[in-house]
Design an enzyme around this catalytic site. Structure first.
Site, mmCIF file in Angstrom:
data_model
loop_
_atom_site.group_PDB
_atom_site.id
_atom_site.type_symbol
_atom_site.label_atom_id
_atom_site.label_comp_id
_atom_site.label_asym_id
_atom_site.label_seq_id
_atom_site.Cartn_x
_atom_site.Cartn_y
_atom_site.Cartn_z
ATOM 1 N N LYS A 53 -88.508 20.139 64.889
ATOM 2 C CA LYS A 53 -87.349 20.557 65.678
ATOM 3 C C LYS A 53 -87.672 21.807 66.498
ATOM 4 C CE LYS A 53 -84.417 18.283 62.370
ATOM 5 N NZ LYS A 53 -83.577 18.327 61.169
ATOM 6 N N GLN A 97 -80.738 22.247 56.851
ATOM 7 C CA GLN A 97 -81.545 21.077 56.511
ATOM 8 C C GLN A 97 -81.114 20.540 55.141
ATOM 9 O OE1 GLN A 97 -83.710 19.564 58.488
ATOM 10 N NE2 GLN A 97 -84.734 18.182 57.081
ATOM 11 N N ASP A 120 -75.553 19.408 64.124
ATOM 12 C CA ASP A 120 -75.735 18.092 63.495
ATOM 13 C C ASP A 120 -74.536 17.174 63.693
ATOM 14 O OD1 ASP A 120 -78.185 17.692 62.228
ATOM 15 O OD2 ASP A 120 -77.620 18.894 60.498
HETATM 16 N N1 LIG Z 1 -79.050 18.726 58.322
HETATM 17 C C1 LIG Z 1 -79.948 17.780 58.496
HETATM 18 N N2 LIG Z 1 -80.081 17.202 59.708
HETATM 19 C C2 LIG Z 1 -80.999 16.221 59.912
HETATM 20 O O1 LIG Z 1 -81.101 15.677 61.037
HETATM 21 C C3 LIG Z 1 -81.843 15.837 58.822
HETATM 22 C C4 LIG Z 1 -81.675 16.492 57.591
HETATM 23 N N3 LIG Z 1 -80.716 17.444 57.460
HETATM 24 N N4 LIG Z 1 -82.451 16.181 56.536
HETATM 25 C C5 LIG Z 1 -83.510 15.215 56.637
HETATM 26 C C6 LIG Z 1 -83.280 14.208 57.717
HETATM 27 C C7 LIG Z 1 -84.528 13.507 58.191
HETATM 28 N N5 LIG Z 1 -84.597 13.749 59.605
HETATM 29 C C8 LIG Z 1 -85.633 13.327 60.440
HETATM 30 C C9 LIG Z 1 -85.793 13.796 61.712
HETATM 31 C C10 LIG Z 1 -86.858 13.420 62.497
HETATM 32 C C11 LIG Z 1 -87.799 12.540 62.023
HETATM 33 C C12 LIG Z 1 -88.954 12.180 62.870
HETATM 34 O O2 LIG Z 1 -89.074 12.640 63.982
HETATM 35 N N6 LIG Z 1 -89.871 11.350 62.389
HETATM 36 C C13 LIG Z 1 -91.062 10.948 63.105
HETATM 37 C C14 LIG Z 1 -92.281 10.912 62.199
HETATM 38 C C15 LIG Z 1 -92.446 12.100 61.315
HETATM 39 C C16 LIG Z 1 -93.541 11.855 60.283
HETATM 40 O O3 LIG Z 1 -94.575 11.267 60.621
HETATM 41 O O4 LIG Z 1 -93.339 12.257 59.128
HETATM 42 C C17 LIG Z 1 -90.895 9.537 63.652
HETATM 43 O O5 LIG Z 1 -90.016 8.811 63.146
HETATM 44 O O6 LIG Z 1 -91.625 9.176 64.554
HETATM 45 C C18 LIG Z 1 -87.650 12.034 60.761
HETATM 46 C C19 LIG Z 1 -86.561 12.414 59.975
HETATM 47 C C20 LIG Z 1 -83.583 14.566 59.981
HETATM 48 N N7 LIG Z 1 -82.810 14.870 58.944
#
Ligand SMILES: Nc1nc(=O)c2c([nH]1)NC[C@@H]1CN(c3ccc(C(=O)N[C@@H](CCC(=O)O)C(=O)O)cc3)C=[N+]21
Length: 284
Positions: A53, A97, A120
Site C-alpha cells: 500500500k 490492518q 477502507d
Molecule cells: N483493514 C484492512 N484492509 C484491507 O484491505 C485488508 C486487511 N485489512 N487485511 C488483509 C486483507 C488482504 N488484503 C490484500 C490486499 C492486496 C493484496 C495483493 O495485492 N495481492 C497481490 C499479491 C501479493 C502476494 O504475492 O502476496 C495480488 O493479488 O496480485 C492481497 C491482499 C487487504 N486486506
C-alpha cells in the site's frame, strides 16, 4: 475454450495513473492526501500487504504515515494511535490492518475511527450509509471487483451473481454494491450453511468466490462463459497463494481473474481512490 483474463494488475495501473494527475491537482490547491496505516503484530502477510500500500502511495504522490505496534499491544495502546491519526491533519485517510491480534476488540477499534478518514469503507457509519444509499467511501475489495468487471466490459446489469462468503470485508458488502440501481444485478449469497452450492454456482453469470477455501469452485460448477472472480487467499505448504477457484475453471469460464494479479491489486487501487476522493471532498 480458454477464459479471457480479468487483468487486475493492468487495470490497477490505469487507475493509479489517473490518480497521479488528480493528486497533482490537489497539491496545486495546497492539499496533499496522506494515507495512514496501523499495523499491529508481525504477521508476514499483513506486513507485505501494508508495504504494498505504501509503495502504491509513493507511485501516485500520496504521503505515507506508518504506525506499527507490537503483537503485545493493548486495546488502549491501539486506540491511542487511532485517536492520534483522527487528529492528524496530514492523515486524510487511514486503515487499521485486519485482523488484529487475539483478545483485541476489533469492532471497538473500528468504531473509534473518524468515519470521514475511513479509507477502507468498513466503518459502521459508512457501511450504514451504503445500506441507506448515501454517499460513502466504498469497501475496497467489492468495489475493486466491480471496477475490474466494468473495465473489461462484462455486463453486470441483469446478471445472476453468486457471492460465496459472508465475511465483513467482501461477502457482506458485495451484494450491497451489486444490487444498487446503478448495477442492477440479481444476487445470491452462499456460505457454509448453503445446502447445494454447486446448484447455485451453475446458474451464475458471475461468481465472486470469497470464502477462503482453496479450489472451492470447480470446473463442473461453472456455466460456460461465466465470469469468475477469485478473491480467496489461502496459502499452500510452500507459502504460495492458493485461490478459491480451481485452475481447471479457466477452460470453462468466459472470464477469470488470476490470483495473484487479479482482485488483490484492485483492492489496493480502490484504497487510493478512497483517499483521493476524501481529499477532493475536503477542498470542495
Ligand atoms: N483493514 C484492512 N484492509 C484491507 O484491505 C485488508 C486487511 N485489512 N487485511 C488483509 C486483507 C488482504 N488484503 C490484500 C490486499 C492486496 C493484496 C495483493 O495485492 N495481492 C497481490 C499479491 C501479493 C502476494 O504475492 O502476496 C495480488 O493479488 O496480485 C492481497 C491482499 C487487504 N486486506
Amino acid at each position: 475454450m480458454t477464459a479471457q483474463i480479468l487483468d487486475g494488475k493492468a487495470t490497477a495501473a490505469a487507475i493509479k495513473s489517473d490518480l497521479t494527475v488528480r493528486v497533482a491537482a490537489l497539491k496545486e490547491k495546497g492539499v496533499t492526501p496522506g494515507l495512514g496505516t496501523i499495523l499491529v503484530g508481525d504477521d508476514p502477510g499483513s506486513q507485505k500487504y501494508v508495504a504494498g500500500k505504501h509503495r502504491d502511495c509513493a507511485q501516485v504522490g500520496i504521503a505515507s504515515i506508518q504506525r506499527e505496534l507490537p503483537a503485545t499491544a493493548t486495546q488502549e495502546e491501539i486506540e491511542a494511535v487511532v485517536r492520534e491519526l483522527n487528529a492528524d491533519p496530514a492523515c486524510t485517510g487511514y486503515i487499521v490492518q485486519l485482523p488484529l491480534p487475539r483478545g483485541i476488540d476489533e469492532n471497538r477499534v473500528l468504531e473509534l475511527m473518524d468515519p470521514d478518514k475511513d479509507a477502507d469503507g468498513l466503518h459502521p457509519m459508512n457501511l450504514g450509509r451504503l445500506v441507506l444509499n448515501e454517499p460513502a467511501p466504498l469497501p475496497c475489495t467489492p468495489n475493486g471487483v466491480l471496477t475490474l468487471l466494468r473495465a473489461h466490459g462484462v455486463e453486470i446489469k441483469g446478471a445472476e451473481v453468486v457471492v460465496v462468503g459472508r465475511g465483513v470485508t467482501i461477502g457482506r458488502p458485495m451484494p450491497l454494491l451489486l444490487t444498487r440501481r446503478s448495477e442492477n444485478a440479481t444476487v445470491t449469497q452462499c456460505h457454509t450453511g448453503t445446502r447445494d452450492l454447486s446448484a447455485h454456482l451453475r446458474r451464475a453469470d458471475i461468481i465472486v468466490a470469497a470464502a477462503g477455501s482453496a479450489h472451492l469452485v470447480r470446473p463442473e460448477d461453472v456455466k460456460p462463459g461465466a465470469a469468475v472472480l477469485d478473491v480467496g487467499v489461502s496459502r499452500s505448504a510452500e507459502g504460495k497463494i492458493v485461490g478459491d477457484v480451481h485452475p481447471g475453471v479457466a477452460e470453462v469460464a468466459g472470464w477469470i481473474s488470476p490470483n495473484p494479479g487479479g482482485v488483490g491489486p484492485m483492492t489496493r487501487a480502490q484504497l487510493l481512490v478512497n483517499v483521493v476522493e476524501a481529499a477532493e471532498r475536503s477542498v470542495g
